[in-house]
Design a protein around this motif. Structure first.
Motif, PDB file in Angstrom:
ATOM      1  N   MET A 105     -21.024  37.764  22.736  1.00 12.85           N
ATOM      2  CA  MET A 105     -20.636  39.173  23.476  1.00 12.85           C
ATOM      3  C   MET A 105     -20.263  40.085  22.597  1.00 12.85           C
ATOM      4  N   LYS A 106     -20.103  41.301  23.138  1.00 10.88           N
ATOM      5  CA  LYS A 106     -20.140  42.539  22.208  1.00 10.88           C
ATOM      6  C   LYS A 106     -19.175  43.354  22.919  1.00 10.88           C
ATOM      7  N   ILE A 107     -18.244  44.195  22.036  1.00 17.48           N
ATOM      8  CA  ILE A 107     -17.300  45.160  22.683  1.00 17.48           C
ATOM      9  C   ILE A 107     -17.969  46.309  23.158  1.00 17.48           C
ATOM     10  N   SER A 108     -18.084  46.594  24.660  1.00 17.08           N
ATOM     11  CA  SER A 108     -18.782  47.713  25.307  1.00 17.08           C
ATOM     12  C   SER A 108     -18.320  48.697  25.543  1.00 17.08           C
ATOM     13  N   GLN A 109     -16.686  48.617  25.731  1.00 16.22           N
ATOM     14  CA  GLN A 109     -16.064  49.821  25.970  1.00 16.22           C
ATOM     15  C   GLN A 109     -14.297  49.602  25.447  1.00 16.22           C
ATOM     16  N   LEU A 110     -14.079  50.742  24.933  1.00 14.23           N
ATOM     17  CA  LEU A 110     -12.594  50.795  24.471  1.00 14.23           C
ATOM     18  C   LEU A 110     -11.846  51.879  25.146  1.00 14.23           C
ATOM     19  N   TYR A 111     -10.581  51.664  25.605  1.00 14.15           N
ATOM     20  CA  TYR A 111      -9.859  52.794  26.194  1.00 14.15           C
ATOM     21  C   TYR A 111      -8.397  52.582  25.531  1.00 14.15           C
ATOM     22  N   VAL A 112      -7.817  53.945  25.253  1.00 15.55           N
ATOM     23  CA  VAL A 112      -6.177  53.943  25.279  1.00 15.55           C
ATOM     24  C   VAL A 112      -5.824  54.841  26.399  1.00 15.55           C
ATOM     25  N   TYR A 113      -4.465  54.881  26.587  1.00 14.20           N
ATOM     26  CA  TYR A 113      -3.842  55.581  27.657  1.00 14.20           C
ATOM     27  C   TYR A 113      -2.521  56.360  26.930  1.00 14.20           C
ATOM     28  N   PRO A 114      -2.888  57.387  26.443  1.00 13.87           N
ATOM     29  CA  PRO A 114      -1.828  57.929  25.462  1.00 13.87           C
ATOM     30  C   PRO A 114      -0.563  58.308  26.065  1.00 13.87           C
ATOM     31  N   ILE A 115      -0.630  58.563  27.358  1.00 13.19           N
ATOM     32  CA  ILE A 115       0.434  58.840  28.263  1.00 13.19           C
ATOM     33  C   ILE A 115       0.561  57.833  29.564  1.00 13.19           C
ATOM     34  N   LYS A 116       1.236  57.074  29.552  1.00 12.09           N
ATOM     35  CA  LYS A 116       1.368  55.795  30.618  1.00 12.09           C
ATOM     36  C   LYS A 116       1.104  56.372  31.857  1.00 12.09           C
ATOM     37  N   SER A 117       0.239  55.673  32.737  1.00 13.26           N
ATOM     38  CA  SER A 117      -0.170  55.765  33.976  1.00 13.26           C
ATOM     39  C   SER A 117      -1.312  56.889  34.149  1.00 13.26           C
ATOM     40  N   LEU A 118      -1.490  57.991  33.439  1.00  9.83           N
ATOM     41  CA  LEU A 118      -2.466  59.116  33.393  1.00  9.83           C
ATOM     42  C   LEU A 118      -3.849  58.497  33.017  1.00  9.83           C
ATOM     43  N   ARG A 119      -4.797  59.242  33.231  1.00 13.05           N
ATOM     44  CA  ARG A 119      -6.130  58.572  33.439  1.00 13.05           C
ATOM     45  C   ARG A 119      -6.584  58.242  31.854  1.00 13.05           C
ATOM     46  N   ALA A 120      -7.752  57.258  31.785  1.00 15.69           N
ATOM     47  CA  ALA A 120      -7.838  56.506  30.464  1.00 15.69           C
ATOM     48  C   ALA A 120      -8.663  57.627  29.421  1.00 15.69           C
ATOM     49  N   CYS A 121      -8.543  57.332  28.348  1.00 17.46           N
ATOM     50  CA  CYS A 121      -9.240  58.064  27.522  1.00 17.46           C
ATOM     51  C   CYS A 121      -9.916  57.109  26.795  1.00 17.46           C
ATOM     52  N   PRO A 122     -11.494  57.237  27.022  1.00 14.18           N
ATOM     53  CA  PRO A 122     -12.252  56.395  26.354  1.00 14.18           C
ATOM     54  C   PRO A 122     -12.795  56.819  24.662  1.00 14.18           C
ATOM     55  N   ILE A 123     -12.691  55.812  23.805  1.00 16.36           N
ATOM     56  CA  ILE A 123     -12.785  56.074  22.461  1.00 16.36           C
ATOM     57  C   ILE A 123     -13.879  55.187  22.095  1.00 16.36           C
ATOM     58  N   ASN A 124     -14.181  55.323  20.757  1.00 13.86           N
ATOM     59  CA  ASN A 124     -15.552  54.661  20.042  1.00 13.86           C
ATOM     60  C   ASN A 124     -14.899  53.619  19.307  1.00 13.86           C
ATOM     61  N   SER A 125     -13.690  53.662  18.653  1.00 16.14           N
ATOM     62  CA  SER A 125     -12.941  52.818  17.675  1.00 16.14           C
ATOM     63  C   SER A 125     -11.586  52.876  17.740  1.00 16.14           C
ATOM     64  N   ALA A 126     -10.832  52.179  17.362  1.00 15.87           N
ATOM     65  CA  ALA A 126      -9.466  52.075  17.434  1.00 15.87           C
ATOM     66  C   ALA A 126      -8.824  51.076  16.209  1.00 15.87           C
ATOM     67  N   GLU A 127      -7.855  51.731  15.868  1.00 15.10           N
ATOM     68  CA  GLU A 127      -6.813  50.908  14.784  1.00 15.10           C
ATOM     69  C   GLU A 127      -5.911  49.981  15.536  1.00 15.10           C
ATOM     70  N   LEU A 128      -5.745  48.809  15.052  1.00 15.81           N
ATOM     71  CA  LEU A 128      -4.896  47.656  15.622  1.00 15.81           C
ATOM     72  C   LEU A 128      -3.798  47.830  15.097  1.00 15.81           C
ATOM     73  N   THR A 129      -2.518  47.809  15.874  1.00 18.56           N
ATOM     74  CA  THR A 129      -1.046  47.719  15.184  1.00 18.56           C
ATOM     75  C   THR A 129      -0.614  46.343  16.217  1.00 18.56           C
ATOM     76  N   PRO A 130       0.718  46.171  15.646  1.00 17.94           N
ATOM     77  CA  PRO A 130       1.278  44.972  16.352  1.00 17.94           C
ATOM     78  C   PRO A 130       1.480  45.266  18.012  1.00 17.94           C
ATOM     79  N   GLN A 131       1.516  46.490  18.092  1.00 16.27           N
ATOM     80  CA  GLN A 131       1.680  47.244  19.607  1.00 16.27           C
ATOM     81  C   GLN A 131       0.189  47.641  20.325  1.00 16.27           C
ATOM     82  N   GLY A 132      -0.812  47.136  19.672  1.00 18.37           N
ATOM     83  CA  GLY A 132      -2.063  47.605  20.245  1.00 18.37           C
ATOM     84  C   GLY A 132      -2.617  48.384  19.651  1.00 18.37           C
ATOM     85  N   PHE A 133      -3.532  49.352  20.300  1.00 19.54           N
ATOM     86  CA  PHE A 133      -4.340  50.481  19.637  1.00 19.54           C
ATOM     87  C   PHE A 133      -3.091  51.727  19.155  1.00 19.54           C
TER      88      PHE A 133
END
Length: 343
Positions: free
Chosen positions: A1-29
């Motif tokens: 399998m491969k990662i095909s899409q990545l998303y963050v939601y900087p402000i909860k419940s607003l629309r998704a923000c597509p990204i190409n890469s993301a740094e991982l933290t214990p709290q997620g992206f």
């Protein structure tokens, strides 16, 4: 399998923000759900200083889907969130866009107490210009809250640190020789740092809609979307993923779904027609978690394994299942409310 899409939601419940890469933290992206809108209620109109704050979840405030978000990580030292309000629904007397700093200076900000799903945290009330902009767009008073360095306790048995040894549940088909651990504490995510979904399962949802209609993956609000799984919903049994050669993600629980997947993102209102009945369609055969028998399942909640924080994932990265459960996991006791609120 491969990662095909990545998303963050900087402000909860607003629309998704597509990204190409993301740094991982214990709290997620790193930029995920650090902000949240709260509706202001005046229980005593005669006392302007009195107010009650209500957490705003897209399930109950579908108009929040009219706000688009994007990230500019090169803007200044911390980066910014650009929020754009749907041009067909103009803000009264406001500009259509707002710039929000990803790392605001909190030294002069008022502190708030936020209780979300019985998981409390402290947060900061952003300055008036941000609150006024959102209030003008929505037509009622709101404030924008920033979590800063605070964290919410992980509920129930969702964290791998709280799951007791269940060797009888786990397949021996694992490529790891030790049990990975994750740090507890989340931001304004509902109950876990990450949500993983697959394109194969999404295709099954789309197949339930009229010909020519496709289900929008972002309505399920995943962080990581995988391409290439052999069967729809095989992820129900996944216990652990390995991305590339050095990132382990521990998958502890199913994500149970609510009426937010029925929202029409073009209007910010409950959907009409077949697309407004997706939850009902999934309830026919996707109520597969005995812990929340009235809510259908789509996706798995994930936590970081040991030594994973600070690493990055990107679209195109390979992913393999390194641990499978012999039986479906059971959503933890006391977490039933989350079947009604996922955003």
């Amino acid at each position: 399998m491969k990662i095909s899409q990545l998303y963050v939601y900087p402000i909860k419940s607003l629309r998704a923000c597509p990204i190409n890469s993301a740094e991982l933290t214990p709290q997620g992206f790193a930029q995920d759900r650090r902000f949240m809108l709260l509706k202001v209620h005046r229980d005593d109109p005669s006392n302007p200083s009195s107010r009650r704050l209500e957490n705003m979840h897209v399930t109950f405030f579908p108009e929040m889907t009219l706000f688009l978000t994007s990230l500019d990580l090169d803007a200044g030292s911390s980066g910014t969130i650009t929020v754009t309000y749907d041009a067909s629904n103009p803000c009264a007397g406001s500009h259509q866009t707002l710039q929000v700093p990803l790392l605001p200076d909190v030294s002069q900000l008022k502190k708030l107490e936020v209780m979300m799903h019985q998981s409390p945290t402290k947060a900061y009330e952003m300055p008036a210009k941000f609150n006024d902009w959102f209030s003008a767009c929505l037509g009622y008073r709101v404030i924008l809250a920033y979590i800063g360095e605070s964290r919410r306790p992980v509920l129930g048995t969702l964290s791998p640190n709280r799951i007791r040894s269940q060797g009888w549940l786990l397949s021996i088909k694992s490529t790891i020789s030790r049990t990975a651990k994750a740090e507890d504490g989340i931001t304004f995510s509902d109950c876990a740092p990450l949500l993983i979904a697959t394109e194969t399962s999404l295709a099954d949802v789309s197949a339930r809609l009229p010909e020519g209609e496709l289900m929008d993956m972002t309505k399920f609000r995943p962080n990581i979307v995988l391409q290439g799984s052999a069967e729809a919903y095989e992820e129900d049994f996944w216990g652990q993923l390995r991305v590339k050669d050095n990132i382990d993600l521990i998958l502890t629980h199913n994500c149970v779904r609510c009426k937010s997947i029925n929202i029409d993102y073009a209007t910010g209102k409950p959907g009409t027609g077949e697309s407004g009945q997706v939850l009902k369609k999934l309830m026919k055969d996707r109520r597969v978690d005995t812990g929340t028998k009235y809510s259908p399942v789509f996706g798995r909640y994930g936590f970081l394994g040991m030594g994973t924080s600070g690493r990055a994932v990107a679209i195109g990265d390979n992913a393999i299942v390194t641990k499978r459960n012999l039986e479906k996991t059971k959503f933890g006791r006391g977490l039933e409310i989350l079947g009604r609120v996922i955003d």
